[in-house]
Write an enzyme that holds these catalytic residues in place. Structure first.
Site, short mmCIF file in Angstrom:
data_model
loop_
_atom_site.label_atom_id
_atom_site.label_comp_id
_atom_site.label_asym_id
_atom_site.label_seq_id
_atom_site.Cartn_x
_atom_site.Cartn_y
_atom_site.Cartn_z
N SER A 132 0.91 -1.06 -0.06
CA SER A 132 0.00 -0.02 0.01
C SER A 132 0.77 1.17 -0.23
O SER A 132 2.16 1.14 0.28
CB SER A 132 -0.79 -0.11 1.10
OG SER A 132 -1.55 1.18 1.50
N TYR A 138 -2.21 -0.20 10.42
CA TYR A 138 -2.13 -0.65 9.24
C TYR A 138 -0.90 -0.08 8.40
O TYR A 138 -0.26 -1.13 7.80
CB TYR A 138 -3.46 0.03 8.49
CG TYR A 138 -3.46 -0.18 7.11
CD1 TYR A 138 -4.00 -1.30 6.52
CD2 TYR A 138 -2.96 0.75 6.08
CE1 TYR A 138 -4.08 -1.64 5.13
CE2 TYR A 138 -3.16 0.42 4.80
CZ TYR A 138 -3.61 -0.68 4.39
OH TYR A 138 -3.78 -0.93 2.93
N LYS A 166 2.04 -2.71 6.64
CA LYS A 166 2.45 -2.56 5.16
C LYS A 166 3.97 -2.38 5.26
O LYS A 166 4.63 -2.67 4.22
CB LYS A 166 1.60 -1.25 4.67
CG LYS A 166 0.07 -1.73 4.38
CD LYS A 166 -0.06 -3.07 3.87
CE LYS A 166 -1.33 -3.36 3.84
NZ LYS A 166 -1.62 -5.01 3.19
N VAL A 195 -7.99 2.51 -3.69
CA VAL A 195 -8.51 1.63 -4.81
C VAL A 195 -9.86 1.35 -4.26
O VAL A 195 -10.22 1.24 -3.18
CB VAL A 195 -7.65 0.19 -4.77
CG1 VAL A 195 -8.52 -0.68 -5.99
CG2 VAL A 195 -6.35 0.41 -5.13
N GLU A 196 -10.82 1.55 -5.30
CA GLU A 196 -12.45 1.31 -4.95
C GLU A 196 -12.49 -0.04 -4.83
O GLU A 196 -12.73 -0.67 -5.92
CB GLU A 196 -13.11 1.93 -6.40
CG GLU A 196 -14.57 2.04 -5.89
CD GLU A 196 -15.29 3.05 -6.72
OE1 GLU A 196 -16.49 3.16 -6.40
OE2 GLU A 196 -14.84 3.54 -7.38
N THR A 197 -12.60 -0.37 -3.56
CA THR A 197 -12.93 -1.68 -3.17
C THR A 197 -13.79 -1.32 -1.78
O THR A 197 -14.14 -0.34 -1.36
CB THR A 197 -11.73 -2.53 -2.82
OG1 THR A 197 -11.05 -1.80 -1.55
CG2 THR A 197 -10.95 -2.68 -3.79
#
Length: 136
Positions: free
Chosen positions: A34, A47, A51, A82-84
């Site tokens: 990321s 987070y 990473k 990212v579109e998730t």
């Protein structure tokens, strides 16, 4: 959970490299990290730490493979937004996708394909890919 993911990734990588060695193939390991592997967004310390761990594992693997003169290459891809469903699950707020045009999963896939399609003498170590409108 983040520590488990980093641990699971290490095991998956180990097994993939063992399998490539057993079959005698010049494979390619791709770790997806990321942009948080390169900076710490506010409120995302754990987070980001997971990473950063992926980043360290990627570099350690690269060094180990070079030390034993393995033909296996290793690449890390570090996408931005990212579109998730990630934003909704992570923070309960997916408004970032309404503020800017996020990457689509296919954008990340194309970055991976670009990295692994390079000639055997080229090892793309890290690809940072983010939406044009992403500020950080």
């Amino acid at each position: 959970m983040a520590a488990f993911e980093a641990y699971a990734g290490r095991i998956a990588t180990r097994e993939a490299v063992r399998d490539m060695d057993r079959r005698g193939v010049a494979g390619h390991v791709v770790h997806v990290a990321s942009m948080a592997a390169h900076r710490v967004p506010p409120g995302s310390g754990v987070y980001a730490a997971s990473k950063f761990a992926v980043r360290a594992l990627t570099e350690a693997l690269r060094q180990e493979l070079r030390a034993r003169q393995s033909p296996i290459r290793v690449t890390q891809v570090s996408p931005g937004y990212v579109e998730t469903e990630f934003a909704q699950v992570f923070s309960g707020d997916d408004s970032v996708y309404r503020r800017l045009k996020a990457l689509e999963p296919g954008d990340v896939a194309r970055a991976v394909l670009w990295a692994v399609s390079q000639p055997a003498h080229v090892e793309v170590h890290d690809v940072l890919v983010r939406p044009t409108a992403q500020g950080n």
